[in-house]
Design a protein around this motif. Structure first.
Motif, PDB file in Angstrom:
ATOM      1  N   ILE A   7       0.827  -1.207   0.000  1.00 23.79           N
ATOM      2  CA  ILE A   7       0.000   0.000   0.000  1.00 23.79           C
ATOM      3  C   ILE A   7       0.864   1.261   0.000  1.00 23.79           C
ATOM      4  O   ILE A   7       0.543   2.253  -0.662  1.00 23.79           O
ATOM      5  CB  ILE A   7      -0.966  -0.016   1.197  1.00 23.79           C
ATOM      6  N   THR A   8       1.987   1.230   0.719  1.00 26.11           N
ATOM      7  CA  THR A   8       2.885   2.389   0.720  1.00 26.11           C
ATOM      8  C   THR A   8       3.410   2.679  -0.682  1.00 26.11           C
ATOM      9  O   THR A   8       3.658   3.833  -1.043  1.00 26.11           O
ATOM     10  CB  THR A   8       4.069   2.163   1.682  1.00 26.11           C
ATOM     11  N   SER A   9       3.565   1.627  -1.496  1.00 21.11           N
ATOM     12  CA  SER A   9       4.041   1.818  -2.871  1.00 21.11           C
ATOM     13  C   SER A   9       2.923   2.225  -3.825  1.00 21.11           C
ATOM     14  O   SER A   9       3.169   2.412  -5.024  1.00 21.11           O
ATOM     15  CB  SER A   9       4.689   0.524  -3.384  1.00 21.11           C
ATOM     16  N   GLY A  10       1.689   2.339  -3.315  1.00 21.55           N
ATOM     17  CA  GLY A  10       0.579   2.796  -4.147  1.00 21.55           C
ATOM     18  C   GLY A  10      -0.260   1.692  -4.746  1.00 21.55           C
ATOM     19  O   GLY A  10      -1.062   1.958  -5.651  1.00 21.55           O
ATOM     20  N   SER A  11      -0.126   0.466  -4.274  1.00 19.63           N
ATOM     21  CA  SER A  11      -0.903  -0.662  -4.800  1.00 19.63           C
ATOM     22  C   SER A  11      -1.703  -1.306  -3.669  1.00 19.63           C
ATOM     23  O   SER A  11      -1.765  -0.779  -2.562  1.00 19.63           O
ATOM     24  CB  SER A  11       0.033  -1.693  -5.443  1.00 19.63           C
TER      25      SER A  11
END
Length: 326
Positions: free
Chosen positions: A69-73
């Motif tokens: 989630i931190t990477s945007g997924s």
């Protein structure tokens, strides 16, 4: 001048709540449950051990979800991966069949392979992570059912049972969880890869322009999530003494809830590891407390869903406030 001071005081309070609100909410939750639980059973050492056990599995999944989630997924397949890796581990853990290292390695490898499949489809196939992991969630669950023949795998060895046993009165699950937290915190805060994960989640195009290997980062975070889901599947099978193809249903919801409650932005680029730890503890304590109070499990699902929506709403409001202030 008084107005400016008041505005400054409110800003400091708002920042304090934003950074430590989940900690205050957690302390309040524990205090309330300790008071209102029947015969104050919530505050007993035995129940605290149970909470640690309940936290560990979801907590390990949440750490992997945090990277994604931190990477945007997002990764919706972790619950199914828990089922598949638990089945595989149990199949190779019958007494006298294979050395203990075999089911341990197989669970880790299978979990990592699922993660690599997801990461490759997202990073190199250009498919949105929600779609990829929604599909793999169904595929992996199907593989768990096919591998097990639709029935739980039982008859595991005593050594396999001890993987999730106790050291004195301390659950080994909690020790594994603390070790994984320490590694994840170091990777995110002290390594180039950790900074790249935040950069990709914050602005993928800007990260690519500055030389970040965006595809490699995406592939890696899904592999990490898959590996940790494999470890969670192994530990879950050891704790329950069976490899059940039905295991892990809804685990992805709990992992996402812990991450979002812990302050990680659903749009990526923001969040701290310790917030996710508190989020995992919050979910476990809430579930344990509601069980002790006799709240129906169906209502518990409603409460978890509502908390996720409120956490995302809070995240969006925080971002709107930042954009207006800038």
């Amino acid at each position: 001048m008084t107005k400016n001071l008041a505005r400054g005081d409110w800003t400091r309070v708002s920042d304090l709540l934003k950074n430590y609100g989940i900690v205050l909410a957690f302390v309040l939750l524990v205090t309330v449950l300790a008071v209102i639980s029947p015969n104050h059973v919530f505050a007993t050492p035995k129940n605290f051990v149970n909470v640690l056990k309940q936290t560990a599995i979801n907590g390990i999944l949440s750490i992997g979800m945090m990277f994604v989630i931190t990477s945007g997924s997002i990764d919706l397949s972790v619950g199914s991966t828990v089922a598949l890796t638990g089945v595989v581990a149990a199949m190779f853990s019958h007494p006298g069949a294979y050395p203990l290292i075999v089911p341990i390695l197989l669970a880790c490898v299978v979990g990592a392979l699922v993660g690599l499949f997801n990461g490759f489809a997202v990073a190199y196939g250009g498919i949105p992570s929600f779609i990829v992991t929604l599909g793999s969630m169904t595929m992996v669950r199907g593989l768990a059912l096919i591998t097990s023949g639709g029935s739980p795998i039982s008859g595991v060895s005593k050594e396999f049972e001890q993987i999730a046993g106790l050291v004195g009165s301390v659950p080994l699950l909690a020790i594994y969880y603390v070790a994984i937290i320490a590694v994840a915190a170091f990777v995110l805060n002290k390594t180039v890869f950790g900074r790249h994960v935040y950069a990709v989640g914050g602005n993928e195009i800007a990260a690519q322009v500055t030389g970040v290997r965006v595809r490699g980062v995406k592939l890696a975070v899904f592999a990490i999530a898959g590996l940790l889901a494999g470890i969670a599947g192994l530990l879950n099978a050891s704790r329950t003494i069976i490899g059940a193809p039905s295991a892990g249903v809804g685990y992805e919801l709990d992992a996402i809830a812990a991450v979002v409650i812990g302050g990680v932005s659903m749009s990526g680029g923001l969040g701290k590891w310790y917030g996710v730890v508190i989020g995992s503890l919050f979910i476990a304590v809430m579930g344990n407390g509601l069980d002790l109070l006799g709240v129906d499990s169906n209502y518990q699902q409603v409460i978890k869903g509502a908390i996720i929506i409120l956490a995302v709403f809070w995240d969006l409001r925080g971002k709107q406030s930042l954009s207006l202030s800038s």
